[in-house]
Scaffold this motif. Sequence first.
Motif, mmCIF file in Angstrom:
data_model
loop_
_atom_site.group_PDB
_atom_site.id
_atom_site.type_symbol
_atom_site.label_atom_id
_atom_site.label_comp_id
_atom_site.label_asym_id
_atom_site.label_seq_id
_atom_site.Cartn_x
_atom_site.Cartn_y
_atom_site.Cartn_z
ATOM 1 N N MET A 63 2.910 -14.782 20.759
ATOM 2 C CA MET A 63 3.669 -16.009 20.868
ATOM 3 C C MET A 63 5.096 -15.638 21.248
ATOM 4 N N ALA A 64 5.651 -16.391 22.184
ATOM 5 C CA ALA A 64 7.018 -16.176 22.641
ATOM 6 C C ALA A 64 7.831 -17.439 22.417
ATOM 7 N N THR A 65 8.999 -17.285 21.889
ATOM 8 C CA THR A 65 9.912 -18.406 21.680
ATOM 9 C C THR A 65 10.535 -18.797 23.016
ATOM 10 N N ILE A 66 10.626 -20.105 23.244
ATOM 11 C CA ILE A 66 11.265 -20.620 24.461
ATOM 12 C C ILE A 66 12.217 -21.738 24.069
ATOM 13 N N ASP A 67 13.011 -22.171 25.015
ATOM 14 C CA ASP A 67 13.878 -23.332 24.831
ATOM 15 C C ASP A 67 12.983 -24.572 24.845
ATOM 16 N N ALA A 68 12.964 -25.325 23.761
ATOM 17 C CA ALA A 68 12.078 -26.488 23.640
ATOM 18 C C ALA A 68 12.322 -27.531 24.725
ATOM 19 N N THR A 69 13.514 -27.583 25.269
ATOM 20 C CA THR A 69 13.795 -28.558 26.331
ATOM 21 C C THR A 69 13.144 -28.146 27.653
ATOM 22 N N GLY A 83 3.511 -32.160 24.234
ATOM 23 C CA GLY A 83 4.101 -31.252 25.207
ATOM 24 C C GLY A 83 3.892 -29.798 24.823
ATOM 25 N N GLY A 84 3.293 -29.561 23.664
ATOM 26 C CA GLY A 84 3.017 -28.194 23.231
ATOM 27 C C GLY A 84 1.595 -28.052 22.731
ATOM 28 N N ILE A 85 0.785 -29.089 22.920
ATOM 29 C CA ILE A 85 -0.579 -29.080 22.380
ATOM 30 C C ILE A 85 -1.380 -27.938 23.000
ATOM 31 N N THR A 86 -2.129 -27.271 22.140
ATOM 32 C CA THR A 86 -2.933 -26.123 22.525
ATOM 33 C C THR A 86 -4.372 -26.343 22.072
ATOM 34 N N ILE A 90 -0.074 -20.785 27.764
ATOM 35 C CA ILE A 90 -0.503 -22.091 27.273
ATOM 36 C C ILE A 90 0.427 -22.521 26.145
ATOM 37 N N GLY A 91 0.311 -23.760 25.734
ATOM 38 C CA GLY A 91 1.096 -24.247 24.604
ATOM 39 C C GLY A 91 0.712 -23.530 23.325
ATOM 40 N N SER A 92 1.605 -23.628 22.344
ATOM 41 C CA SER A 92 1.371 -22.979 21.049
ATOM 42 C C SER A 92 1.214 -23.980 19.923
ATOM 43 N N GLY A 93 1.333 -25.263 20.248
ATOM 44 C CA GLY A 93 1.351 -26.293 19.216
ATOM 45 C C GLY A 93 2.760 -26.802 18.964
ATOM 46 N N LEU A 94 3.733 -26.014 19.407
ATOM 47 C CA LEU A 94 5.149 -26.363 19.289
ATOM 48 C C LEU A 94 5.772 -26.345 20.681
ATOM 49 N N ARG A 95 6.771 -27.173 20.897
ATOM 50 C CA ARG A 95 7.477 -27.147 22.184
ATOM 51 C C ARG A 95 8.363 -25.912 22.301
ATOM 52 N N SER A 96 8.668 -25.283 21.193
ATOM 53 C CA SER A 96 9.617 -24.169 21.186
ATOM 54 C C SER A 96 8.969 -22.791 21.366
ATOM 55 N N SER A 97 7.682 -22.756 21.716
ATOM 56 C CA SER A 97 7.035 -21.469 21.960
ATOM 57 C C SER A 97 5.818 -21.649 22.860
ATOM 58 N N LYS A 98 5.365 -20.533 23.408
ATOM 59 C CA LYS A 98 4.177 -20.493 24.263
ATOM 60 C C LYS A 98 3.322 -19.312 23.850
ATOM 61 N N LEU A 99 2.039 -19.375 24.216
ATOM 62 C CA LEU A 99 1.106 -18.271 23.996
ATOM 63 C C LEU A 99 0.734 -17.675 25.343
ATOM 64 N N LEU A 100 0.586 -16.362 25.388
ATOM 65 C CA LEU A 100 0.076 -15.672 26.568
ATOM 66 C C LEU A 100 -1.257 -15.063 26.177
#
Length: 141
Positions: A1-7, A84-87, A111-121
Amino acid sequence: MATIDATLADTDAFCTAYDVAPEASANCVVVAGKRAGEVTYAAVMVLATDRADINGVVRRHLGVRKISFAPHDDAVSLTGMEFGGITPVGLPVDWPVLVDAAVVAAGEVVIGSGLRSSKLLLDGAALAQLPTAEVLDLAQR
């Protein structure tokens, strides 16, 4: 999981800001199908470059008469995830996860992680291993 800017969680903004090719990004949409008063929810995974054939392939596969994207409030409350973060990871156990064959073949995808502030690879093929996953040709190309 990687943290991203939620915006920047929406696909186009994410791909531009983080220099990720759209073909290496997969979107998860929640659909709601109805038949005889029963509602069936499902998750649909397609590459960011494609559009899922919701009214054709997905509707027929689920055996519903009417189908649409699930209302925002339903998608959030039923998944426990941020819009916007649904996985597909961690969805209700009775939901089908319909994965486009191109996602499975894509190799690594974001893909999304469930949160807008992170992504999964992960490898797109891993999505086919989810307990309720079904691999189909879903995209309109």
